[in-house]
Enzyme design. Sequence first.
Site, short mmCIF file in Angstrom:
data_model
loop_
_atom_site.label_atom_id
_atom_site.label_comp_id
_atom_site.label_asym_id
_atom_site.label_seq_id
_atom_site.Cartn_x
_atom_site.Cartn_y
_atom_site.Cartn_z
N LEU A 159 41.52 106.83 58.50
CA LEU A 159 41.93 108.14 59.03
C LEU A 159 42.48 109.00 57.91
O LEU A 159 43.62 108.83 57.48
CB LEU A 159 42.95 107.94 60.15
CG LEU A 159 42.45 107.08 61.32
CD1 LEU A 159 43.57 106.81 62.31
CD2 LEU A 159 41.27 107.74 62.02
N GLU A 160 41.67 109.94 57.45
CA GLU A 160 42.04 110.78 56.32
C GLU A 160 42.54 112.15 56.75
O GLU A 160 43.07 112.90 55.92
CB GLU A 160 40.85 110.90 55.37
CG GLU A 160 40.38 109.55 54.83
CD GLU A 160 39.16 109.65 53.95
OE1 GLU A 160 38.89 110.75 53.41
OE2 GLU A 160 38.46 108.63 53.79
#
Length: 351
Positions: A159-160
């Site tokens: 999850l960026e």
Amino acid sequence: MPPSFTMPAKLCILTTLLFTSSVLVIAADDSISIAIYWGQNASEGTLSDTCGTGLYAYVNLAFLSTFGAGRAPVIDLSGHCDAPSGSCATLAADIASCQSAGVKVLLSMGGGALGYNLSSPSDAQEVAAYLWDNFLGGTGAAPPRPLGDAVLDGIDFDLEAPSRYYDDLARNLTSLYASANSEKKYLLTAAPQCLFPDASLGGALGTGLFDHVWVQFYNNPPCQFAPGDASALRSAWQQWTAALPSATVYLGLPASLEAAGSGYVDADTLVSQVLPLVEGAANYGGVMLWSRSYDKDSGFSVKLQSNLRNRNGGTPSALQHIISYEICQSRAYVAIVFLLFIGTSHLLITS
């Protein structure tokens, strides 16, 4: 001075062989655990072929690229299948083949597309329920499931996109895992950037709920390896392993020069200069590579495993010869033969 005693030649040879085989079994057990990302390039080959190489312990399907805040979830396995048409259901056989070979297959959420975020705790709960029912052990989704009847081994957080409530998502997933009436263990993993703490995943990782964390030591110059200088990587590694005592931590690297903008470490340098800095951590797990397509083209993991076999005992070391000689001179050779036989048998049974 007690009389000297020399072991009979046949027993000496037997002892030496037992000792050498023990060392080689131990070396084989010391091979590295590799996690790989698969799904973003059709040229990387099929999922079953990827698992069939025997190179990987974990395969992360990349990615569930859209979800949360009212969005319809979308799985993007570029070039392999088209989820909206239902063609990704054909991957069920490949997933079963991987799992029968002992390879864990997880669904990775996120990636670089950034078409995702969570808007509230209830949103996190809904996304967790969607994942559980459509990819894991749940039965609440109307068929067909996106990957057919496959039951994956867990969920990976890549999850960026910064967002609140990723910690709630982790808690909800592990709660669903715990509710399963099954002996199957479901995994929760994550791939934070090496800058500590990770801007997107810091809160989620703080829950202590993750089994494996593959930290990305690339595209991050302040914390990655630089030629001739491993100090930044070593410092970041120590921070991550200290902060995650309940997880196994993997060293995340690109599988080729082309796989990332920076941070590539060739297999020779990795084995000789980098792994000695990280393997001593009690929660060291292995190496994560981005990605299968680059690894297939470069042969990185093949060379890595070969280098490790050479390092860990391809030919008898001087120490083996010395110990073998001392055993042959020992008055206690019977006891030593017995102990080595028992130890070798145990290693062969449990390996």
